[in-house]
Design a protein around this motif. Structure first.
Motif, mmCIF file in Angstrom:
data_model
loop_
_atom_site.group_PDB
_atom_site.id
_atom_site.type_symbol
_atom_site.label_atom_id
_atom_site.label_comp_id
_atom_site.label_asym_id
_atom_site.label_seq_id
_atom_site.Cartn_x
_atom_site.Cartn_y
_atom_site.Cartn_z
ATOM 1 N N MET A 1 0.954 -1.400 0.073
ATOM 2 C CA MET A 1 0.003 -0.022 -0.047
ATOM 3 C C MET A 1 0.959 1.244 0.040
ATOM 4 S SD MET A 1 -3.116 -0.921 -0.003
ATOM 5 C CE MET A 1 -4.362 -0.126 0.990
ATOM 6 N N THR A 2 0.442 2.170 -0.808
ATOM 7 C CA THR A 2 1.238 3.552 -0.708
ATOM 8 C C THR A 2 0.372 4.647 -0.135
ATOM 9 O OG1 THR A 2 1.658 3.005 -3.013
ATOM 10 C CG2 THR A 2 1.909 5.285 -2.498
ATOM 11 N N THR A 3 1.119 5.613 0.349
ATOM 12 C CA THR A 3 0.437 6.613 1.419
ATOM 13 C C THR A 3 0.594 7.968 0.544
ATOM 14 O OG1 THR A 3 1.177 5.638 3.314
ATOM 15 C CG2 THR A 3 0.520 7.897 3.530
ATOM 16 N N GLY A 4 -0.467 8.774 0.408
ATOM 17 C CA GLY A 4 -0.558 10.067 -0.146
ATOM 18 C C GLY A 4 -1.713 10.840 0.500
ATOM 19 N N THR A 5 -1.629 12.057 -0.252
ATOM 20 C CA THR A 5 -2.750 13.002 0.034
ATOM 21 C C THR A 5 -3.646 13.340 -1.166
ATOM 22 O OG1 THR A 5 -1.001 14.093 1.447
ATOM 23 C CG2 THR A 5 -2.894 15.360 1.123
ATOM 24 N N VAL A 6 -4.912 13.513 -0.974
ATOM 25 C CA VAL A 6 -5.787 13.969 -1.986
ATOM 26 C C VAL A 6 -5.332 15.330 -2.483
ATOM 27 C CG1 VAL A 6 -8.062 14.297 -2.764
ATOM 28 C CG2 VAL A 6 -7.468 12.539 -1.254
ATOM 29 N N LYS A 7 -5.049 15.496 -3.479
ATOM 30 C CA LYS A 7 -4.435 16.719 -4.217
ATOM 31 C C LYS A 7 -5.633 17.772 -4.598
ATOM 32 C CE LYS A 7 -1.785 19.016 -7.440
ATOM 33 N NZ LYS A 7 -0.812 18.819 -8.725
ATOM 34 N N LYS A 8 -6.644 17.185 -5.541
ATOM 35 C CA LYS A 8 -7.726 17.842 -6.143
ATOM 36 C C LYS A 8 -8.793 16.895 -6.343
ATOM 37 C CE LYS A 8 -8.663 20.853 -10.090
ATOM 38 N NZ LYS A 8 -7.854 21.514 -11.017
ATOM 39 N N VAL A 9 -9.741 17.300 -6.312
ATOM 40 C CA VAL A 9 -11.244 16.441 -6.468
ATOM 41 C C VAL A 9 -12.078 17.271 -7.726
ATOM 42 C CG1 VAL A 9 -13.225 15.499 -5.534
ATOM 43 C CG2 VAL A 9 -11.195 15.546 -4.184
ATOM 44 N N ILE A 10 -12.512 16.655 -8.661
ATOM 45 C CA ILE A 10 -13.404 17.348 -9.533
ATOM 46 C C ILE A 10 -14.660 16.355 -9.356
ATOM 47 C CG2 ILE A 10 -13.783 17.491 -12.025
ATOM 48 C CD1 ILE A 10 -10.155 17.208 -10.856
ATOM 49 N N ALA A 11 -15.569 16.858 -8.561
ATOM 50 C CA ALA A 11 -16.634 16.323 -8.197
ATOM 51 C C ALA A 11 -17.604 16.080 -9.125
ATOM 52 C CB ALA A 11 -17.518 17.266 -6.981
ATOM 53 N N PHE A 15 -13.924 12.058 -10.423
ATOM 54 C CA PHE A 15 -12.701 11.758 -10.132
ATOM 55 C C PHE A 15 -11.538 12.755 -9.575
ATOM 56 C CE2 PHE A 15 -12.590 13.849 -14.220
ATOM 57 C CZ PHE A 15 -11.427 14.395 -14.200
ATOM 58 N N GLY A 16 -10.424 12.248 -9.082
ATOM 59 C CA GLY A 16 -9.305 13.335 -8.429
ATOM 60 C C GLY A 16 -8.081 12.919 -8.625
ATOM 61 N N PHE A 17 -7.153 13.446 -7.866
ATOM 62 C CA PHE A 17 -5.872 13.086 -7.965
ATOM 63 C C PHE A 17 -5.411 13.038 -6.701
ATOM 64 C CE2 PHE A 17 -6.891 15.014 -12.156
ATOM 65 C CZ PHE A 17 -6.545 14.239 -12.945
ATOM 66 N N ILE A 18 -4.368 12.090 -6.575
ATOM 67 C CA ILE A 18 -3.627 11.745 -5.023
ATOM 68 C C ILE A 18 -2.304 11.966 -5.358
ATOM 69 C CG2 ILE A 18 -2.969 10.034 -3.354
ATOM 70 C CD1 ILE A 18 -5.586 8.494 -3.901
ATOM 71 N N VAL A 19 -1.420 12.740 -4.503
ATOM 72 C CA VAL A 19 0.092 12.904 -4.514
ATOM 73 C C VAL A 19 0.582 11.998 -3.371
ATOM 74 C CG1 VAL A 19 2.064 14.300 -4.271
ATOM 75 C CG2 VAL A 19 -0.344 15.537 -5.166
ATOM 76 N N ALA A 20 1.311 10.801 -3.980
ATOM 77 C CA ALA A 20 1.868 10.014 -3.074
ATOM 78 C C ALA A 20 3.025 10.640 -2.538
ATOM 79 C CB ALA A 20 2.609 8.738 -3.953
ATOM 80 N N GLU A 21 3.689 9.954 -1.229
ATOM 81 C CA GLU A 21 4.850 10.439 -0.802
ATOM 82 C C GLU A 21 6.026 10.890 -1.426
ATOM 83 O OE1 GLU A 21 4.941 7.613 2.706
ATOM 84 O OE2 GLU A 21 3.895 9.074 3.821
ATOM 85 N N ASP A 22 6.112 9.816 -2.734
ATOM 86 C CA ASP A 22 7.488 10.169 -3.433
ATOM 87 C C ASP A 22 7.103 11.262 -4.454
ATOM 88 O OD1 ASP A 22 5.487 8.933 -5.347
ATOM 89 O OD2 ASP A 22 6.741 7.164 -5.573
ATOM 90 N N ALA A 23 6.071 11.865 -4.438
ATOM 91 C CA ALA A 23 5.764 12.970 -5.099
ATOM 92 C C ALA A 23 4.941 12.587 -6.613
ATOM 93 C CB ALA A 23 6.953 13.978 -5.419
ATOM 94 N N LYS A 24 4.718 11.514 -6.831
ATOM 95 C CA LYS A 24 4.146 11.082 -8.176
ATOM 96 C C LYS A 24 2.498 11.190 -7.814
ATOM 97 C CE LYS A 24 7.451 7.591 -9.705
ATOM 98 N NZ LYS A 24 7.686 6.295 -9.840
ATOM 99 N N GLU A 25 1.970 11.718 -8.769
ATOM 100 C CA GLU A 25 0.393 11.848 -8.982
ATOM 101 C C GLU A 25 -0.130 10.871 -9.523
ATOM 102 O OE1 GLU A 25 -1.887 15.592 -10.798
ATOM 103 O OE2 GLU A 25 -0.320 16.239 -9.346
ATOM 104 N N TYR A 26 -1.324 10.268 -8.930
ATOM 105 C CA TYR A 26 -2.089 9.483 -9.510
ATOM 106 C C TYR A 26 -3.596 9.545 -9.507
ATOM 107 C CZ TYR A 26 1.894 6.603 -8.423
ATOM 108 O OH TYR A 26 3.070 6.098 -8.276
ATOM 109 N N PHE A 27 -4.094 9.431 -10.622
ATOM 110 C CA PHE A 27 -5.534 9.557 -11.031
ATOM 111 C C PHE A 27 -6.459 8.613 -10.090
ATOM 112 C CE2 PHE A 27 -9.252 7.842 -13.146
ATOM 113 C CZ PHE A 27 -9.982 8.695 -13.687
#
Length: 68
Positions: A1-11, A15-27
């Motif tokens: 499992m990877t830990t991250g922070t929700v960056k943006k939500v397009i309600a 959908f939205g985007f999560i930034v992982a601890e390694d700074a990579k962004e995921y949809f």
């Protein structure tokens, strides 16, 4: 499992985007959220854990749940 922070939500698009601890962004899609998270209440900044899966458009977050 990877830990991250929700960056943006397009309600309105579900959908939205999560930034992982390694700074990579995921949809992520609202269907990837665990019951511990309510998509309609996400606003960004929430700590989450997730798995990374392959999709035709590249890696994306799946099985997203609230971080303990």
């Amino acid at each position: 499992m990877t830990t991250g922070t929700v960056k943006k939500v397009i309600a309105d698009r579900g959908f939205g985007f999560i930034v992982a601890e390694d700074a990579k962004e995921y949809f992520f899609h609202r269907g990837a959220l665990d019951t511990s998270l309510d998509f309609d209440r996400l606003s960004g900044g929430e700590r989450v854990v997730f798995e990374i899966e392959s999709s035709p458009k590249g890696p994306r977050a799946s099985r997203v749940s609230a971080a303990a």
